[in-house]
Scaffold this active site. Structure first.
Site, PDB file in Angstrom:
ATOM      1  CE1 TYR A 138       6.451  38.394  73.308  1.00 37.85           C
ATOM      2  CE2 TYR A 138       4.623  39.934  73.461  1.00 37.85           C
ATOM      3  CZ  TYR A 138       5.686  39.411  72.767  1.00 37.85           C
ATOM      4  OH  TYR A 138       5.996  39.901  71.521  1.00 37.85           O
ATOM      5  CB  CYS A 139       9.928  38.150  78.534  1.00 32.48           C
ATOM      6  SG  CYS A 139       9.773  37.159  80.026  1.00 32.48           S
ATOM      7  NE  ARG A 140      15.700  36.729  76.500  1.00 28.53           N
ATOM      8  CZ  ARG A 140      16.501  37.458  77.258  1.00 28.53           C
ATOM      9  NH1 ARG A 140      16.614  37.207  78.541  1.00 28.53           N
ATOM     10  NH2 ARG A 140      17.214  38.430  76.717  1.00 28.53           N
TER      11      ARG A 140
END
Length: 224
Positions: free
Chosen positions: A179-181
């Site tokens: 996952y990221c932003r």
């Protein structure tokens, strides 16, 4: 009383200021970065690829619309979201409306995002259940400073630029969920594509850290 002087018109005029503030891609990008935690104008300019002056101008529009607030810290101006939960909800509603009604957006997603990973992403509920049971490795591919402010419980932090040289740190016997932003942060798409190319089972979280946090799900913080 004319329609232009009506309370309704006055209220709608104020709401229109929020819509106007959202009406620029750079401002939406700045909001996504602020959803990771408060940042100085200098840091936001670097992260978004904008000049300091351009970033400052866009941030002023967001502040005037009540979406962000700022404070002085020495020589730096620090910005934050005024109401993280509501701003994230507003951006999410905008995204869903666009994906449903804008063919151009669907084309961009197909040609620039899903070409890297078109597998159904992992929902928050599924990830919470599977991570609690130790069934998956949760991988945060954001920069370390964003990870330190807040991250999913038990997540490993390997920024995308470091992934290839740090592959040995990832267990090979469990699926990796990256996952990221947020949902349009390409870092997780690229991480999943890179991991699959190297033989790992990998999928993306359906959105990102801000959506997880504002949903009231557990998070952790670190000092480094």
């Amino acid at each position: 009383m004319s329609s232009q002087d009506s309370p309704k018109r006055a209220a709608l005029t104020n709401l229109a200021e929020i819509a106007k503030a959202l009406g620029h891609a750079h401002r939406l990008d700045l909001l996504e970065h602020l959803a990771q935690g408060e940042r100085s104008v200098d840091a936001l300019a670097v992260r978004t690829g904008l000049s300091f002056a351009n970033a400052s101008q866009h941030l002023r529009h967001l502040r005037q619309a009540g979406l962000t607030a700022s404070r002085q810290e020495g020589k730096h101006v620090i910005y934050r979201l005024t109401d993280e939960r509501r701003v994230i909800a507003l951006l999410s509603a905008l995204r869903h409306m666009g994906e449903q009604n804008m063919p151009g957006l669907r084309t961009v997603l197909a040609e620039r995002f899903y070409v890297l990973d078109d597998v159904e992403p992992v929902t928050r509920a599924e990830l919470l259940r599977r991570a609690s049971g130790g069934e998956v490795t949760v991988l945060d591919v954001r920069p370390g400073d964003e990870f330190a402010v807040g991250h999913l419980p038990g997540a490993m932090n390997i920024p995308l630029a470091e992934l290839e040289r740090r592959l040995a740190e990832l267990p090979s016997d469990r699926e990796v969920v990256a996952y990221c932003r947020g949902p349009y942060c390409v870092l997780s798409f690229e991480a999943v594509a890179a991991l699959r190319a190297r033989g790992y089972q990998a999928r993306r979280l359906e959105d990102g850290y801000p959506e997880w946090h504002t949903a009231g799900l557990p998070v952790e913080h670190s000092t480094h």
